[in-house]
Design a protein around this motif. Structure first.
Motif, PDB file in Angstrom:
ATOM      1  N   VAL A  88       0.730  -1.159  -0.333  1.00 59.15           N
ATOM      2  CA  VAL A  88       0.209   0.113  -0.034  1.00 59.15           C
ATOM      3  C   VAL A  88       0.656   0.976   0.068  1.00 59.15           C
ATOM      4  CG1 VAL A  88      -1.513   0.807   1.397  1.00 59.15           C
ATOM      5  CG2 VAL A  88      -1.754  -0.982   1.557  1.00 59.15           C
ATOM      6  N   ASP A  89       0.539   2.360  -0.830  1.00 62.15           N
ATOM      7  CA  ASP A  89       0.840   3.576  -1.141  1.00 62.15           C
ATOM      8  C   ASP A  89       0.683   4.701  -1.369  1.00 62.15           C
ATOM      9  OD1 ASP A  89       4.539   2.422  -1.410  1.00 62.15           O
ATOM     10  OD2 ASP A  89       2.944   1.484  -3.325  1.00 62.15           O
ATOM     11  N   PHE A  90       0.300   5.224   0.054  1.00 66.39           N
ATOM     12  CA  PHE A  90      -0.836   6.609   0.620  1.00 66.39           C
ATOM     13  C   PHE A  90       0.532   8.547   0.244  1.00 66.39           C
ATOM     14  CE2 PHE A  90      -2.346   3.475   3.251  1.00 66.39           C
ATOM     15  CZ  PHE A  90      -3.273   4.213   3.035  1.00 66.39           C
ATOM     16  N   GLN A  91      -0.052   8.744  -0.430  1.00 60.51           N
ATOM     17  CA  GLN A  91      -0.199  10.399   0.398  1.00 60.51           C
ATOM     18  C   GLN A  91      -1.064  11.114   0.656  1.00 60.51           C
ATOM     19  OE1 GLN A  91       3.046  11.470  -2.169  1.00 60.51           O
ATOM     20  NE2 GLN A  91       3.015   9.785  -2.718  1.00 60.51           N
ATOM     21  N   THR A  92      -0.429  11.785   1.842  1.00 62.67           N
ATOM     22  CA  THR A  92      -1.303  12.536   2.849  1.00 62.67           C
ATOM     23  C   THR A  92      -1.667  13.811   1.954  1.00 62.67           C
ATOM     24  OG1 THR A  92       0.025  12.049   4.753  1.00 62.67           O
ATOM     25  CG2 THR A  92      -1.203  14.004   4.798  1.00 62.67           C
ATOM     26  N   THR A  93      -2.825  13.766   1.433  1.00 56.34           N
ATOM     27  CA  THR A  93      -3.960  14.581   0.705  1.00 56.34           C
ATOM     28  C   THR A  93      -4.155  15.976   1.929  1.00 56.34           C
ATOM     29  OG1 THR A  93      -6.097  13.841   1.180  1.00 56.34           O
ATOM     30  CG2 THR A  93      -4.070  13.620  -1.311  1.00 56.34           C
ATOM     31  N   ALA A  94      -4.249  15.726   3.425  1.00 52.16           N
ATOM     32  CA  ALA A  94      -5.045  16.859   4.894  1.00 52.16           C
ATOM     33  C   ALA A  94      -4.242  16.452   6.072  1.00 52.16           C
ATOM     34  CB  ALA A  94      -6.687  16.625   3.881  1.00 52.16           C
ATOM     35  N   LEU A  95      -3.779  17.639   6.612  1.00 51.55           N
ATOM     36  CA  LEU A  95      -3.583  17.713   7.771  1.00 51.55           C
ATOM     37  C   LEU A  95      -3.991  18.703   8.440  1.00 51.55           C
ATOM     38  CD1 LEU A  95      -1.359  15.693   9.635  1.00 51.55           C
ATOM     39  CD2 LEU A  95       1.022  16.703   8.316  1.00 51.55           C
ATOM     40  N   GLU A  96      -4.055  17.737  10.015  1.00 53.61           N
ATOM     41  CA  GLU A  96      -4.349  19.232  10.256  1.00 53.61           C
ATOM     42  C   GLU A  96      -4.160  18.862  11.905  1.00 53.61           C
ATOM     43  OE1 GLU A  96      -7.922  21.345  11.278  1.00 53.61           O
ATOM     44  OE2 GLU A  96      -8.190  20.652   8.811  1.00 53.61           O
ATOM     45  N   GLY A  97      -3.499  19.439  12.835  1.00 56.85           N
ATOM     46  CA  GLY A  97      -2.367  19.316  14.423  1.00 56.85           C
ATOM     47  C   GLY A  97      -1.854  18.793  13.963  1.00 56.85           C
ATOM     48  N   VAL A  98      -1.291  18.348  15.519  1.00 52.65           N
ATOM     49  CA  VAL A  98      -0.011  17.259  15.962  1.00 52.65           C
ATOM     50  C   VAL A  98      -0.092  16.272  16.409  1.00 52.65           C
ATOM     51  CG1 VAL A  98       1.614  17.875  17.993  1.00 52.65           C
ATOM     52  CG2 VAL A  98       0.562  19.260  16.634  1.00 52.65           C
ATOM     53  N   THR A  99       0.903  15.175  16.064  1.00 52.71           N
ATOM     54  CA  THR A  99       0.770  13.835  16.554  1.00 52.71           C
ATOM     55  C   THR A  99       1.094  13.750  18.059  1.00 52.71           C
ATOM     56  OG1 THR A  99       1.447  12.764  14.657  1.00 52.71           O
ATOM     57  CG2 THR A  99       1.332  11.809  15.717  1.00 52.71           C
ATOM     58  N   LEU A 100       2.525  14.295  18.132  1.00 51.26           N
ATOM     59  CA  LEU A 100       3.284  14.517  19.856  1.00 51.26           C
ATOM     60  C   LEU A 100       3.956  15.844  20.375  1.00 51.26           C
ATOM     61  CD1 LEU A 100       3.809  12.375  21.992  1.00 51.26           C
ATOM     62  CD2 LEU A 100       5.732  12.152  21.107  1.00 51.26           C
ATOM     63  N   PRO A 101       2.917  16.825  20.786  1.00 50.63           N
ATOM     64  CA  PRO A 101       3.437  17.632  21.408  1.00 50.63           C
ATOM     65  C   PRO A 101       4.805  17.603  22.007  1.00 50.63           C
ATOM     66  CG  PRO A 101       1.069  17.398  22.015  1.00 50.63           C
ATOM     67  CD  PRO A 101       1.482  15.817  21.301  1.00 50.63           C
ATOM     68  N   ALA A 102       6.157  19.122  21.863  1.00 51.03           N
ATOM     69  CA  ALA A 102       7.101  18.951  22.894  1.00 51.03           C
ATOM     70  C   ALA A 102       6.662  19.109  23.591  1.00 51.03           C
ATOM     71  CB  ALA A 102       7.541  20.295  22.249  1.00 51.03           C
ATOM     72  N   SER A 103       5.513  19.372  24.406  1.00 56.93           N
ATOM     73  CA  SER A 103       5.888  19.986  25.866  1.00 56.93           C
ATOM     74  C   SER A 103       4.204  18.700  26.243  1.00 56.93           C
ATOM     75  CB  SER A 103       5.971  20.575  26.117  1.00 56.93           C
ATOM     76  OG  SER A 103       5.174  21.026  27.795  1.00 56.93           O
TER      77      SER A 103
END
Length: 168
Positions: A88-103
């Motif tokens: 499976v090969d994906f391209q990200t077509t929409a993205l909002e937010g953070v996966t892991l914050p720095a703090s």
């Protein structure tokens, strides 16, 4: 020698080119996997997971002042998964937010939503596929965790992840 992560410096997930972690999964589908940081770029990194079951997953991340954002849409091939006879090969077509914050502090909440589009190949047949993912996370607090490597204080994070996968 390890390369410093710079904008990817995050106290909860060290980003060092060439670093690897070995995991043992328990539960209904036990497995092992090796997580590796393959490369560092000026504003992100590429990671890979290789599972004992034969599945390999790769993804590109974006970093902003220690905030880690999975599946960078501007990085080209965002994610891939391969297994025996299937890829499976994906391209990200929409993205909002953070996966892991720095703090992270107990009670902090954050979210991420992304849309992946691409193709799935099964025994040489190609099918269009899309995947919409949302996650909402909360830092619960610091807990003591014992693993084969020792006992550590760790921030507990609870996340609810919803995935809507479409294969035509």
């Amino acid at each position: 020698p390890p390369v410093s992560a710079g904008v990817c410096d995050n106290p909860y997930l060290p980003i060092i080119q060439g670093a690897t972690w070995n995991y043992n999964l328990t539960g209904p589908s036990p497995d092992t996997y090796i997580h590796s940081i393959l490369s560092l770029e000026a504003d992100g990194f590429t990671e890979q997971d290789v599972f004992g079951s034969g599945v390999t997953r790769q993804g590109q991340w974006k970093c902003e002042n220690g905030n880690l954002i999975a599946l960078n849409p501007s990085g080209g091939g965002s994610a891939s998964v391969t297994s025996d006879g299937t890829s499976v090969d994906f391209q990200t077509t929409a993205l909002e937010g953070v996966t892991l914050p720095a703090s992270l502090n107990p009670g902090d909440s954050w979210s991420q939503s992304l849309t992946l589009e691409g193709t799935q190949t099964v025994n040489s047949e190609i099918f269009p596929v899309s995947n919409q993912v949302t996650q909402a996370c909360t830092a619960v607090g610091v807990e003591s965790v014992t693993v084969p490597a020792g006992t550590f204080d760790a921030m507990r994070v609870d996340c609810q992840v919803n995935m809507n996968i479409t294969i035509d």
